[in-house]
Design a protein around this motif. Structure first.
Motif, short mmCIF file in Angstrom:
data_model
loop_
_atom_site.label_atom_id
_atom_site.label_comp_id
_atom_site.label_asym_id
_atom_site.label_seq_id
_atom_site.Cartn_x
_atom_site.Cartn_y
_atom_site.Cartn_z
N ALA A 76 -34.35 30.44 -18.50
CA ALA A 76 -33.56 31.37 -17.68
C ALA A 76 -32.25 31.76 -18.34
O ALA A 76 -31.53 32.63 -17.84
CB ALA A 76 -33.30 30.76 -16.31
N GLN A 77 -31.93 31.14 -19.47
CA GLN A 77 -30.69 31.46 -20.19
C GLN A 77 -30.73 32.89 -20.74
O GLN A 77 -31.79 33.50 -20.88
CB GLN A 77 -30.49 30.50 -21.36
N ALA A 78 -29.54 33.38 -21.09
CA ALA A 78 -29.46 34.68 -21.75
C ALA A 78 -30.22 34.63 -23.07
O ALA A 78 -30.28 33.58 -23.73
CB ALA A 78 -27.99 35.03 -22.01
N GLN A 79 -30.82 35.76 -23.46
CA GLN A 79 -31.64 35.79 -24.66
C GLN A 79 -30.86 35.36 -25.90
O GLN A 79 -31.39 34.64 -26.75
CB GLN A 79 -32.21 37.19 -24.88
N ALA A 80 -29.61 35.74 -25.97
CA ALA A 80 -28.80 35.37 -27.14
C ALA A 80 -28.65 33.86 -27.25
O ALA A 80 -28.67 33.30 -28.36
CB ALA A 80 -27.44 36.04 -27.08
N ASP A 81 -28.52 33.19 -26.12
CA ASP A 81 -28.39 31.74 -26.13
C ASP A 81 -29.69 31.08 -26.58
O ASP A 81 -29.68 30.11 -27.34
CB ASP A 81 -28.00 31.23 -24.74
N LYS A 82 -30.81 31.62 -26.12
CA LYS A 82 -32.10 31.06 -26.53
C LYS A 82 -32.37 31.31 -28.01
O LYS A 82 -32.89 30.43 -28.71
CB LYS A 82 -33.23 31.66 -25.67
N ASP A 83 -31.99 32.48 -28.47
CA ASP A 83 -32.24 32.81 -29.88
C ASP A 83 -31.51 31.85 -30.82
O ASP A 83 -31.98 31.61 -31.95
CB ASP A 83 -31.80 34.25 -30.17
N ARG A 84 -30.40 31.31 -30.37
CA ARG A 84 -29.67 30.36 -31.21
C ARG A 84 -30.44 29.05 -31.40
O ARG A 84 -30.13 28.27 -32.29
CB ARG A 84 -28.29 30.08 -30.61
N ALA A 85 -31.46 28.83 -30.58
CA ALA A 85 -32.31 27.64 -30.72
C ALA A 85 -33.49 27.89 -31.65
O ALA A 85 -34.33 27.01 -31.83
CB ALA A 85 -32.81 27.19 -29.35
N GLY A 86 -33.58 29.06 -32.25
CA GLY A 86 -34.70 29.40 -33.12
C GLY A 86 -34.22 29.70 -34.53
O GLY A 86 -33.06 29.48 -34.86
N PRO A 87 -35.14 30.22 -35.37
CA PRO A 87 -36.54 30.50 -35.07
C PRO A 87 -37.40 29.24 -35.14
O PRO A 87 -36.95 28.20 -35.62
CB PRO A 87 -36.93 31.49 -36.17
N ALA A 88 -38.63 29.37 -34.67
CA ALA A 88 -39.54 28.21 -34.61
C ALA A 88 -40.29 28.03 -35.93
O ALA A 88 -41.52 27.98 -35.97
CB ALA A 88 -40.53 28.39 -33.46
N TYR A 89 -39.53 27.96 -37.04
CA TYR A 89 -40.15 27.78 -38.36
C TYR A 89 -39.49 26.61 -39.06
O TYR A 89 -38.47 26.77 -39.71
CB TYR A 89 -40.01 29.05 -39.20
N PRO A 90 -39.98 25.37 -38.99
CA PRO A 90 -41.22 25.08 -38.28
C PRO A 90 -41.02 24.76 -36.81
O PRO A 90 -41.94 24.89 -36.02
CB PRO A 90 -41.75 23.86 -39.02
N PHE A 91 -39.81 24.32 -36.39
CA PHE A 91 -39.62 23.90 -35.01
C PHE A 91 -38.42 24.60 -34.40
O PHE A 91 -37.45 24.91 -35.09
CB PHE A 91 -39.46 22.37 -34.93
#
Length: 332
Positions: A76-91
């Protein structure tokens, strides 16, 4: 696959016919893990479907609910906040792109490495202590379910010792992975008779995967030995777990158990949140039919390989590819 003359924009994600009431499959095998007949029931389900539902698994409802609530809070967080947890390469965090080979789905997710029975220290995500603690509690519980299932399989197949399969997962350095998937609703497709593909059709490469979701349906499996291929919808049950046979287990049983092809179809109005624990062995683990399961004169259907070999090959393919095909021996 559905083709529309003027499709809504869903980021080039394939569309599928929306499932109706007739698509729900009431014959999904249900295994009571506390029952004396669990071992036989597990083997029967794996031979017929490569898939089954587990009840009386011993995981506290509070453990499942806490992990789900924290996941909902994260997504439910803002997209910018979630993007800081990526990318998923590898995790880490990913959105729509699944892997590196062009597969797309209407989802966002967290892909996490597991050490022993908790999120690996090498994963900086999730950074929230509450979310991480909830996931660690859940992972420890679901890992125990996976090992109990693998031991029931061994018992039902007559494999000794009974921890032959579960030891591959419990050994130090076993290759365990955990996914948290969020499939947002796709209201642009409401009333059109089609749905966005959440996660495209595939089999899982590991030994088994153990899935739990909220009350929103969407998971479909392909019934084995049906031509043309028949997809059926799995009724949701947020209090149960669902187990998929993976490619490696198919090889270890010399094809007696077959990995199940599955996919996720999104809902136009409701979010789906799912947790999947993937039980894999050490990278150096030899994957070949267990001698105890080969009858007199029976030969292996597969070339021998290590889990590391197979994992490397599998992750170079597209989701829908037959990943085991290059490892099958040609019929004489």
């Amino acid at each position: 696959m559905v083709v529309l003359a003027n499709p809504p924009v869903v980021d080039q994600i394939p569309l599928l016919r929306s499932p109706g009431p007739a698509d729900y499959f009431s014959a999904i095998p249900v295994v009571d893990l506390s029952s004396p007949g669990a071992a036989r029931a597990v083997v029967d389900a794996c031979e017929r479907f490569g898939f089954f539902k587990v009840v009386n698994h011993g995981v506290a409802t509070e453990t499942m609910d806490r992990a789900e609530a924290e996941a909902v809070r994260f997504f439910a967080q803002a997209q910018a906040d979630k993007d800081r947890a990526g990318p998923a390469y590898p995790f880490g965090y990913g959105s729509k792109r699944i892997g590196l080979n062009g597969d797309m789905g209407w989802l966002e997710y967290l892909l996490l490495a597991v050490d022993s029975a908790s999120v690996s220290d090498a994963c900086a995500v999730p950074s929230s202590a509450a979310f991480r603690n909830a996931l660690n509690e859940y992972i420890a519980a679901v890992r125990n379910v996976a090992t109990r299932v693998l031991e029931a399989m061994a018992e039902g197949l007559g494999i000794a010792p009974v921890d032959t399969l579960s030891a591959m997962v419990k050994e130090q350095g076993s290759d365990q992975v955990f996914r948290v998937n969020h499939y947002p609703p796709c209201p642009a497709l409401q009333g059109l008779g089609c749905s966005a593909t959440g996660f495209g059709e595939h089999t899982d490469p590991q030994l088994v995967s153990v899935l739990r979701s909220n009350g929103t349906s969407g998971l479909q499996i392909a019934l084995q030995d049906h031509q043309p291929q028949q997809w059926v919808s799995v009724p949701s049950d947020r209090d149960a777990f669902f187990v998929n046979v993976g490619d490696s287990l198919q090889v270890l049983t010399n094809g007696r158990f077959r990995s199940v092809k599955h996919r996720v179809v999104t809902n136009s109005l409701k979010s789906r949140v799912s947790f999947i624990y993937f039980a894999g062995p050490q990278l150096a683990q030899r994957i070949a039919p267990l001698p105890q399961l080969l009858g007199e004169g029976e030969e292996s259907l597969y070339k021998e390989f290590t889990w590391g070999d197979y994992k490397k090959a599998a992750y170079k393919t597209r989701l829908g590819d037959n990943r085991l095909s290059p490892f099958e021996k040609l019929a004489r």
